[in-house]
Scaffold this active site. Structure first.
Site, mmCIF file in Angstrom:
data_model
loop_
_atom_site.group_PDB
_atom_site.id
_atom_site.type_symbol
_atom_site.label_atom_id
_atom_site.label_comp_id
_atom_site.label_asym_id
_atom_site.label_seq_id
_atom_site.Cartn_x
_atom_site.Cartn_y
_atom_site.Cartn_z
ATOM 1 N N LYS A 1 0.874 -1.169 0.000
ATOM 2 C CA LYS A 1 0.000 0.000 0.000
ATOM 3 C C LYS A 1 0.913 1.221 0.000
ATOM 4 C CE LYS A 1 -4.507 1.059 0.744
ATOM 5 N NZ LYS A 1 -5.733 0.342 0.406
ATOM 6 N N GLY B 1 -26.012 2.246 4.560
ATOM 7 C CA GLY B 1 -25.212 2.848 3.491
ATOM 8 C C GLY B 1 -25.625 2.344 2.120
ATOM 9 N N GLY C 1 -24.656 3.399 -0.814
ATOM 10 C CA GLY C 1 -23.726 4.025 -1.760
ATOM 11 C C GLY C 1 -23.499 3.081 -2.932
ATOM 12 N N LYS C 2 -22.304 3.158 -3.505
ATOM 13 C CA LYS C 2 -22.026 2.347 -4.695
ATOM 14 C C LYS C 2 -22.184 0.852 -4.402
ATOM 15 C CE LYS C 2 -17.962 4.375 -5.394
ATOM 16 N NZ LYS C 2 -18.017 5.501 -4.445
ATOM 17 N N GLY D 1 -23.611 -0.604 -1.529
ATOM 18 C CA GLY D 1 -24.919 -0.898 -0.928
ATOM 19 C C GLY D 1 -26.030 -1.027 -1.961
HETATM 20 N N1 LIG Z 1 -16.320 0.517 -3.817
HETATM 21 C C1 LIG Z 1 -15.572 -0.579 -3.668
HETATM 22 O O1 LIG Z 1 -15.209 -1.269 -4.634
HETATM 23 C C2 LIG Z 1 -15.187 -1.030 -2.286
HETATM 24 C C3 LIG Z 1 -14.318 -2.128 -2.168
HETATM 25 C C4 LIG Z 1 -13.991 -2.612 -0.883
HETATM 26 C C5 LIG Z 1 -14.502 -1.948 0.226
HETATM 27 N N2 LIG Z 1 -15.319 -0.859 0.075
HETATM 28 C C6 LIG Z 1 -15.836 -0.215 1.294
HETATM 29 O O2 LIG Z 1 -17.263 -0.274 1.286
HETATM 30 C C7 LIG Z 1 -17.794 0.893 1.927
HETATM 31 C C8 LIG Z 1 -18.755 1.589 0.965
HETATM 32 O O3 LIG Z 1 -18.050 1.925 -0.209
HETATM 33 P P1 LIG Z 1 -18.785 2.661 -1.423
HETATM 34 O O4 LIG Z 1 -17.833 2.607 -2.556
HETATM 35 O O5 LIG Z 1 -20.166 2.150 -1.562
HETATM 36 O O6 LIG Z 1 -18.801 4.152 -0.850
HETATM 37 P P2 LIG Z 1 -19.899 5.278 -1.116
HETATM 38 O O7 LIG Z 1 -19.286 6.539 -0.604
HETATM 39 O O8 LIG Z 1 -20.409 5.204 -2.511
HETATM 40 O O9 LIG Z 1 -21.113 4.840 -0.163
HETATM 41 C C9 LIG Z 1 -21.150 5.004 1.215
HETATM 42 C C10 LIG Z 1 -22.587 5.371 1.576
HETATM 43 O O10 LIG Z 1 -22.700 5.372 3.011
HETATM 44 C C11 LIG Z 1 -23.475 6.502 3.380
HETATM 45 N N3 LIG Z 1 -23.184 6.824 4.775
HETATM 46 C C12 LIG Z 1 -22.135 7.522 5.282
HETATM 47 N N4 LIG Z 1 -22.247 7.617 6.623
HETATM 48 C C13 LIG Z 1 -23.386 6.965 6.958
HETATM 49 C C14 LIG Z 1 -24.031 6.715 8.197
HETATM 50 N N5 LIG Z 1 -23.551 7.169 9.345
HETATM 51 N N6 LIG Z 1 -25.192 6.014 8.171
HETATM 52 C C15 LIG Z 1 -25.697 5.560 7.002
HETATM 53 N N7 LIG Z 1 -25.125 5.764 5.804
HETATM 54 C C16 LIG Z 1 -23.982 6.458 5.789
HETATM 55 C C17 LIG Z 1 -23.074 7.567 2.396
HETATM 56 O O11 LIG Z 1 -24.054 8.600 2.333
HETATM 57 C C18 LIG Z 1 -22.989 6.765 1.094
HETATM 58 O O12 LIG Z 1 -24.218 6.716 0.434
HETATM 59 C C19 LIG Z 1 -16.584 1.721 2.337
HETATM 60 O O13 LIG Z 1 -16.240 1.396 3.669
HETATM 61 C C20 LIG Z 1 -15.495 1.250 1.391
HETATM 62 O O14 LIG Z 1 -14.197 1.446 1.939
HETATM 63 C C21 LIG Z 1 -15.689 -0.405 -1.153
#
Ligand SMILES: NC(=O)c1ccc[n+]([C@@H]2O[C@H](COP(=O)([O-])OP(=O)(O)OC[C@H]3O[C@@H](n4cnc5c(N)ncnc54)[C@H](O)[C@@H]3O)[C@@H](O)[C@H]2O)c1
Length: 359
Positions: free
Chosen positions: A82, A182, A184-185, A187
């Site tokens: 990393k 959550g 997000g992407k 979820g």
């Molecule tokens: N995108 C990937 O490929 C990937 C890979 C491995 C791990 N992750 C992990 O998965 C998690 C989500 O990633 P993502 O890419 O979906 O991110 P994202 O930013 O698209 O989604 C996160 C979501 O969580 C919401 N959120 C933030 N705080 C909150 C709270 N207190 N209560 C409820 N919702 C809340 C945000 O509004 C957002 O919609 C992160 O921890 C990330 O490190 C993502």
């Protein structure tokens, strides 16, 4: 945290730590290579305004070690590394700085592959790639794989199916109630897989746009005001898909779910939480095992991206999670400990093969 380890302390014990500086552009970076036992170290570059050099160093050492375990359990022929760039990306991220960084990555001659992390994005990887071959997570126009959350969510779904089989005897979430924190992407895609599988969903998000997406796309999802309401409600599975630290001394005692499987990184707020979960009879599938779909995707890109091949590998997260849960039962340890043991076993067994001289 010290770089050199003389006492077998796994938190350090890195193979190589490289400090990089380019005063002209303001680049200050640290590349941590924890292990190349399985192949070149792969892990993203975090661009963050750390409070001090010591904080940046601690972060890169923890993160690179975590990547070695994640890559080992994802079945990749890649070690763990990393990098961190110390500074505020909004203030200092320039083409010059990224390219200077790329030249330092190139000096490692393939011992370390970089990718995106907090504060770095796909277009940044394209800039870094102008100076080094050892970069993945690139744009589709440059042979990259695009949005990694698609396979991350797919892998989380596979991990959840394995947890369902272990807990209820069938590898499906049909008829179960899953709470997603959550949307997000990750979820969002996870919600789609679960609905298709026949689960009923309840979800929460702090972002109005995410909630409005849910109302329009999946009106059958029950939306609640906050995570506290979600976890104290009547759910079978809790899926943390927002920020790290979702499982702490307050949330674990309040949880009603029997299973915790989600996409968020670093779900355990501190060491010991895995034991608290076990005492409460809650099955926790280690985050780094089930959310490996993203790294599987960027790793596939190194060979020339093939979505179906990468998806097949992410599907195997079902088998790996099942194996970890059985090992945890057999050895009487929490799944988080079993996962670490399995990763260490693979690094030792496969890494040892290098001792067979070829030419
Ligand atoms: N995108 C990937 O490929 C990937 C890979 C491995 C791990 N992750 C992990 O998965 C998690 C989500 O990633 P993502 O890419 O979906 O991110 P994202 O930013 O698209 O989604 C996160 C979501 O969580 C919401 N959120 C933030 N705080 C909150 C709270 N207190 N209560 C409820 N919702 C809340 C945000 O509004 C957002 O919609 C992160 O921890 C990330 O490190 C993502």
């Amino acid at each position: 945290m010290s770089v050199f380890d003389t006492e077998g302390n796994d938190a350090t014990g890195h193979e190589q730590v490289v400090f990089c500086q380019d005063r002209q552009t303001g680049l200050k970076a640290i590349i941590g290579i924890y292990s190349t036992a399985l192949g070149p170290a792969l892990g993203g570059t975090r661009f963050y305004p750390y409070a001090s050099e010591a904080t940046a160093l601690t972060d890169v050492l923890n993160l690179s070690r975590g990547m070695a375990y994640k890559n080992a359990l994802a079945g990749l022929d890649l070690g763990g590394g990393k990098a961190v760039i110390w500074g505020d990306p909004a203030q200092i991220k320039t083409e010059g700085l990224l390219r200077a960084y790329g030249r330092f990555v190139e000096t490692l001659n393939g011992r370390y592959y970089t990718a995106c992390d907090v504060g770095t994005y796909v277009p940044d990887m394209d800039v870094i790639a102008r100076e080094t071959r050892y970069v993945t997570g690139r744009s589709v126009e440059h042979g990259g794989a695009g949005d990694s959350s698609i396979l991350t969510a797919w892998g989380v779904f596979q991990g959840m199916r394995a947890a369902a089989e272990h807990t209820w005897g069938r590898p499906t979430l049909a008829g179960r109630r899953v709470g997603i924190a959550g949307l997000g992407k990750v979820g969002k895609y996870l919600a789609g897989h679960l609905i298709e599988d026949g689960a009923s969903l309840v979800a929460t998000d702090v972002n109005e746009a995410a909630l409005s997406w849910a109302r329009t796309t999946y009106p059958q999802i029950d939306l609640v005001a906050d995570t506290q309401t979600l976890i104290t409600g009547d759910i079978d599975v809790y899926a943390p898909c927002a920020l790290g630290g979702a499982l702490d001394d307050d949330t674990v005692p309040a949880l009603r779910a029997k299973v915790v499987t989600g996409g968020a990184n670093n779900q355990l707020a501190h060491p010991g939480i895995e034991k608290l979960l076990e005492e409460r009879g809650i099955l926790y599938t280690p985050d780094y095992v089930v959310n490996a779909g993203g790294v599987i995707q960027v790793a596939d890109e190194i060979e020339g991206f093939n979505f179906e091949r990468a998806k097949l590998r992410a599907t195997k997260i079902f088998d790996t999670t099942g194996q970890i849960l059985r090992l945890a039962d057999d050895e009487g340890v929490p799944p988080a400990v079993a996962a670490d043991r399995l990763a260490e076993r693979r690094m030792a067994e496969v890494g040892r093969l290098r001792s067979i001289y070829l030419r």
